[in-house]
Scaffold this motif. Structure first.
Motif, PDB file in Angstrom:
ATOM      1  N   LEU B 384       0.834  -1.207   0.000  1.00 37.33           N
ATOM      2  CA  LEU B 384       0.000   0.000   0.000  1.00 37.33           C
ATOM      3  C   LEU B 384       0.866   1.254   0.000  1.00 37.33           C
ATOM      4  N   THR B 387       2.498   1.736  -3.360  1.00 40.55           N
ATOM      5  CA  THR B 387       1.513   2.201  -4.338  1.00 40.55           C
ATOM      6  C   THR B 387       1.286   3.706  -4.221  1.00 40.55           C
ATOM      7  N   LEU B 390       4.222   5.509  -5.753  1.00 41.80           N
ATOM      8  CA  LEU B 390       4.321   5.416  -7.210  1.00 41.80           C
ATOM      9  C   LEU B 390       3.240   6.230  -7.911  1.00 41.80           C
ATOM     10  N   LEU B 391       2.041   6.229  -7.324  1.00 37.61           N
ATOM     11  CA  LEU B 391       0.937   6.882  -8.024  1.00 37.61           C
ATOM     12  C   LEU B 391       1.028   8.400  -7.964  1.00 37.61           C
TER      13      LEU B 391
END
Lengths: 326, 548
Positions: B384, B387, B390-391
Motif C-alpha cells: 500500500l 503504491t 508510485l501513483l
C-alpha cells in the motif's frame, strides 16, 4: 556463388503508408500500448490500487447492506402470526436456506387452533420427490430469506415440481412465504412409529421412537439400540394391519457414524416371508429406502415384522421407519 | 522518542486497551477453559517452588501434569497475570485475569508489527501493518482468549524479526551478535509456547539460503529503509546457531514439566502432536474426518475469512515481493534485499502450505496457520505504501492513507459487527456467515458462543436447573460461575437425559445431540438462541417447566 550487382543500382522499398485513421482510434491504441507495455511500476501500482478500491468499496457496500437483506424480529413475528392463522393439520414449514433455523424459536410448535396438531419445521437441503417423502404432509409453507447471501431458489423449484397449486409468495419484510399444495401427498395407512406401542420386541435390542440424526438430518423413527460388542438379531413384530399397495421404509445408522465399522441388515417380513431387505451403513446414502409392492397380497390384515441383524457393535442404534401406502 | 518507537508503543497500548475492553463478551472455548486451569496450577507450582525449593520436582509432577501436551510458558504467563490481577488484587475475574497475559502478547505482536512495518516502509508502514493483522476478525478474536495460538504467532514473529536483524547487519542498539542471541532466546520462548515453533528454523534457513542468490544484482540491497540503521549485507546466520543452542535450553527452563525425565517427556510431547486425533471439521458441505484432506483447504479458508480488501492488499504484497526478487535477479533492483524478500515470503506462505499437507489435521481453522498472518500484513502494508509513492509521489502519504482507509474500513466494520463471534466470521466472498452456512463451512469454534445465551439462562432457568452445556466444558461453566457470569444454583448435566436445559451449539458433527434433546424434552422449539446474521450459533432448549 555471389549474384552480380544490379546494373540499375540499388533498389529501395518505401515503407507501407499508415492506414487512414480519421477517428484517431489507431493512434490512441498505439499510444496506449506504448504506455502499458512493457508495464511500468506505476501501471502495476495503478492496477493494484484499482483492485484495492474495488474491494474496499464492495466491502463497505456489503457490510452496509447485509443487515437490510436479513429479516428483522418484527418480520419473524409477522410471519409467525400469518402461519398461526392460516395453517391447518397436515401443514409443514420448509426453510430456505435450511440454516435459517431461528424459525424454530419463533414459529408456533403446534397449531394454535388445534393444539393436538404439530406444525413441523423442516430444514432439509432438498425437497425433490426422490429425496424426501414428506409423509403425512399435504401442504408445505416455504419460508424463504430471498435476499440472504447464498440463494434459495432451488428449494422453491423442487417444491413447485411436486405441487398441484401454489399460493404466494407473500413478502413480509425480508421474508417470503409461499404455500405449496402437494400434488400427491404421501398419506400412510399406518406407520411403524404408530404401531410400535402394540408391537412385540424379540431379541437383545432396546426399541423406542426417537428423533435422531441420520446423515446430519433429523429423522423421526424407531431406534433399535444394541448393547455389547456382539449384538444379536432383534425382531420388531407389528400387530396385524392392512397393507394397501406398498410398504415403504427407510433405514440408517443413528448419530455420528465416524469410527463406525459395523452395519445392520434389515429384513422386512410379511406373514413370516421376507419381501424386502435393506442395509444400514456408514457409507452414503445414509438414509436408505426400501419399497415393497403389496398390491397383490389379499386385502386382509397381515403381520409385518422387521428383523435387524447388526454386523458388529452399534451403540448409537439403527433408525427405522416404515409406512403402509394406501 | 522517535516516531518509530512512538508508533509502536501507541499500537501496543491500543491493542492492550481494546482487547481488555472487548474481552468480557468473548466466550470461553474448550481449550481456553483447560489453559486457565493449567495456568492456575502452574502459578501454584511457582509459589510452592519458592517456598520449598527442595521438593520442586515433586511439585512439578503435581502441578504441571495438567495439560502437559502443550508447553508451559504462555500458560505460566496466564497464571501470573491471574495471580496478580485476580487472586491477589481482585481487579479482574479469574478468566479475564488469565487473559491479561494473552492481551499483553497481542500488544507485543502489534508493537513488533509496527516496528517492522516502519523498517520496511517508513511511518505509514508502521501504522498500517498492525491494523492489517488485527482487523481480520478471526485474528482479533484470537487476541482475547488465554490460548496459545496468538502467543506463538507473536513469538514466531519476534524470533523472525531478531533473525532478520542479525543477518541484515543491523546498526541498532543491539549488535548482530546480540540479535542472534535474542533469536535463540525468543525461539526457545516460542517452543515453550506451542509445538509449531519447531518449523521455524527450516524456514529461516531456507530464506537465508535463497537470499544468498542475487542473480545479476551487483551487491546486497539494504534490508530496510535505514530506519533502524541497517546496511547492505547478508551476514552468516549465527541466529540459527543460537537457536539450536539456546532454544532448547529456554524450552526446558520455561517448562518445568521437562525438568526431569526430559527426553522421554519431549518424545511424549512430540509424539502426541505427530499422531493427533483428527476432529471432524466442515468444509464445503463435507465433514472432514480422516486424511487425505483437501490440499486447497487452508488457501480456500484464508480466501473466505480474511476481509476482501485486506486479502487484496496481502495478495498484492506477496506479488510485490516476488516481483522485487525477480527484478533483483535481473539486475534491475539494486535497492532490493533479496534475503529480506525471501524471509517475508516464506514466513507468509510456509505456515499455510504446511497445513495444506493432506495428512495434517484440519480442525481449528485459521488459528493453525495464524503465524503466516503477521508477515502477510507486513507485505500488504508495504504494498500500500509503495503504491501511494508510485501513483502520486508528491502526495504519497495522502494516497496511501486513502487506500489504507478503503482496505481497513470494511474490515473494522466487520470486526465490530461480528464481535464476539469472531470464529464464525466469513468475508464478503463467502457472503458473510449466511453465505458460509449455505456453502457448508464450519460454523464456529468450540464452545464459546454459549456465552451469548448465559444472560437468558440466568434470567429464565428454574432454580437448581441442570444444564447440558455440550461443547462448553464443565470447567468453563464453573469458571463462568466463579466469575459471576452464570448463576451458582445451576448444575452441569452430562446429557439430555439428566438435563433440564440444553445449550445446543451448532456443530454439524454433533447434530444428533440436538435431536436427542428434542426426543428427551419432547420439544423442537428453542426458548432462546444466539445468531450471527440469522445463522444459529447456539440454541437453548428447556424441558416444560424448566424455563420461566
Amino acid at each position: 556463388m555471389n549474384n552480380p550487382p544490379d546494373p540499375h543500382g540499388p533498389t529501395y522499398r518505401l515503407p507501407t503508408p499508415p492506414p487512414p485513421d480519421p477517428t484517431g482510434w489507431y493512434e490512441l491504441r498505439r499510444r496506449a500500448r506504448a504506455t502499458l507495455w512493457p508495464p511500468q511500476d506505476a501501471a502495476w501500482a495503478g492496477l493494484f490500487a484499482a483492485a484495492v478500491v474495488a474491494a474496499g468499496v464492495y466491502g463497505i457496500w456489503f457490510q452496509a447492506t447485509l443487515p437490510g437483506r436479513l429479516p428483522s424480529s418484527s418480520d419473524w413475528k409477522a410471519v409467525a402470526a400469518v402461519l398461526a392463522r392460516d395453517t391447518r393439520p397436515g401443514d409443514a414449514v420448509a426453510l430456505a436456506p435450511p440454516w435459517a433455523e431461528r424459525a424454530r424459536e419463533i414459529l408456533p410448535e403446534r397449531l394454535p387452533t388445534r393444539p393436538e396438531a404439530s406444525l413441523p419445521v423442516l430444514a432439509y437441503p432438498s425437497y425433490a420427490e426422490g429425496a424426501e417423502d414428506l409423509a403425512g404432509i399435504r401442504r408445505v409453507w416455504l419460508l424463504s430469506l430471498p435476499d440472504a447471501p447464498g440463494g434459495t431458489g432451488r428449494i422453491a423449484a423442487e417444491l413447485q415440481a411436486r405441487s398441484g397449486a401454489a399460493e404466494g409468495p407473500l413478502r413480509i419484510g425480508q421474508l417470503t412465504l409461499t404455500r405449496f399444495d402437494l400434488r400427491s401427498p404421501l398419506l400412510p395407512l399406518w406407520s411403524l412409529a404408530d404401531l410400535l406401542p402394540a408391537a412385540r420386541i424379540q431379541g437383545p435390542a432396546v426399541v423406542a421412537r426417537e428423533i435422531r440424526e441420520v446423515g446430519f438430518l433429523p429423522r423421526d423413527c424407531v431406534v433399535a439400540r444394541f448393547a455389547g460388542p456382539h449384538p444379536g438379531t432383534a425382531v420388531v413384530r407389528l400387530p396385524p394391519a392392512p397393507l394397501g399397495v406398498a410398504l415403504r421404509g427407510h433405514v440408517g445408522l443413528a448419530g455420528d457414524v465416524s469410527g463406525t465399522g459395523a452395519s445392520a441388515s434389515v429384513r422386512v417380513m410379511v406373514d413370516g416371508v421376507e419381501l424386502g431387505r435393506v442395509e444400514a451403513a456408514a457409507s452414503a446414502p445414509a438414509w436408505r429406502t426400501v419399497q415393497i409392492d403389496t398390491s397383490r397380497l389379499p386385502p386382509a390384515r397381515h403381520e409385518v415384522a422387521l428383523e435387524v441383524v447388526p454386523s458388529g457393535p452399534l451403540p448409537r442404534g439403527v433408525c427405522l421407519d416404515l409406512v403402509a401406502l394406501p | 522518542m522517535t516516531a518509530r518507537r512512538g508508533i509502536a508503543l501507541a499500537w501496543g497500548a491500543l491493542v492492550l486497551a481494546v482487547t481488555a475492553a472487548t474481552s468480557p463478551a468473548v466466550g470461553i472455548s474448550r481449550d481456553e477453559s483447560v489453559y486457565v486451569e493449567a495456568g492456575a496450577s502452574y502459578s501454584r507450582f511457582w509459589r510452592e517452588a519458592l517456598r520449598d525449593p527442595a521438593h520442586v520436582l515433586a511439585a512439578v509432577d503435581r502441578h504441571y501434569a495438567l495439560n502437559h501436551e502443550h508447553p508451559g510458558l504462555a500458560k505460566g504467563l496466564f497464571g501470573l497475570t491471574r495471580t496478580a490481577l485476580s487472586d491477589a488484587t481482585g481487579l479482574l475475574g479469574e478468566v479475564q485475569g488469565s487473559r491479561a497475559g494473552a492481551w499483553l502478547l497481542a500488544a507485543f505482536l502489534a508493537l513488533l508489527l509496527a516496528l517492522w512495518g516502519f523498517d520496511l516502509a517508513g511511518p505509514p508502514g508502521g501504522a498500517i501493518a498492525p491494523a492489517l493483522f488485527f482487523l481480520v476478525p478471526r485474528n482479533f478474536w484470537h487476541a482475547h482468549p488465554a490460548a496459545l495460538d496468538l502467543p506463538v504467532t507473536a513469538l514466531v514473529l519476534a524470533t523472525t524479526y531478531a533473525f532478520w536483524r542479525s543477518t541484515s547487519a543491523s546498526r541498532g542498539r543491539l549488535s548482530t551478535a546480540g540479535w542472534a542471541v535474542a533469536s535463540g532466546i525468543l525461539f526457545g520462548a516460542a517452543l515453550a509456547t506451542k509445538h509449531n515453533a519447531w518449523f521455524l528454523p527450516p524456514v529461516l534457513l531456507a530464506a537465508w539460503v535463497l537470499g544468498s542468490y542475487r542473480g545479476r544484482q551487483p551487491g546486497h540491497g539494504p534490508a530496510s529503509e535505514g530506519a533502524v540503521g541497517t546496511v547492505r549485507g547478508h551476514r552468516f546466520p549465527w541466529a540459527l546457531v543460537a537457536m539450536a543452542g539456546i532454544g532448547p535450553l529456554v524450552l526446558v527452563a520455561a517448562w518445568p514439566w521437562l525438568w526431569h525425565h526430559t527426553v522421554p517427556r519431549i518424545q511424549e510431547w512430540l509424539g502426541y502432536h505427530l499422531h493427533h486425533e483428527n476432529y471432524p471439521w466442515m468444509y464445503l458441505g463435507k465433514l472432514l474426518r480422516k486424511p487425505p484432506f483437501p490440499v486447497a483447504y487452508p488457501f480456500v479458508v484464508t480466501a473466505l475469512t480474511v476481509p476482501l480488501a485486506i486479502l487484496v492488499a496481502m495478495g498484492g504484497g506477496v506479488a510485490q515481493a516476488l516481483a522485487r526478487v525477480v527484478a533483483a535477479w535481473r539486475g534491475r533492483g539494486p535497492e532490493v534485499s533479496v534475503a529480506t524478500e525471501w524471509l517475508l515470503l516464506l514466513s507468509a506462505l510456509f505456515p499455510i502450505a504446511l497445513i495444506a499437507w493432506p495428512t495434517v489435521p484440519r480442525f481449528g481453522g485459521v488459528k493453525h496457520w495464524m503465524p503466516a498472518m503477521p508477515f502477510l500484513a507486513l507485505l500488504g502494508a508495504r504494498a500500500l505504501v509503495t503504491t501511494g509513492r508510485l501513483l502520486w509521489p508528491a502526495r504519497a502519504t495522502a494516497v496511501t492513507g486513502v487506500l489504507a482507509f478503503l482496505v481497513l474500513a470494511p474490515a473494522a466494520w466487520q470486526v465490530v459487527h461480528v464481535h464476539p463471534f469472531g470464529t464464525a466470521a466469513w468475508n464478503e466472498i463467502a457472503g458473510g456467515a449466511p453465505g458460509a452456512a449455505t456453502m457448508g463451512m464450519q460454523r464456529q469454534f468450540w464452545g464459546e458462543a454459549a456465552v451469548a445465551v448465559l444472560p437468558a439462562v440466568n434470567e429464565h432457568a428454574a432454580p437448581g436447573s441442570r444444564v447440558w452445556f455440550q461443547e462448553t466444558t464443565a470447567l468453563a461453566a464453573h469458571q463462568y460461575q466463579r466469575d459471576g457470569r452464570l448463576r451458582k444454583d445451576l448444575t452441569v448435566a452430562s446429557g439430555p437425559e439428566d438435563a433440564d436445559i440444553s445449550i445446543w451449539q451448532y456443530h454439524q458433527e454433533f447434530r444428533d445431540r440436538e435431536f436427542r434433546t428434542w426426543t428427551e424434552f419432547h420439544v423442537t422449539r428453542p426458548v432462546a438462541g444466539a445468531y450471527l446474521d440469522e445463522v444459529p450459533l447456539a440454541q437453548v432448549y428447556a424441558r416444560p417447566g424448566a424455563w420461566r
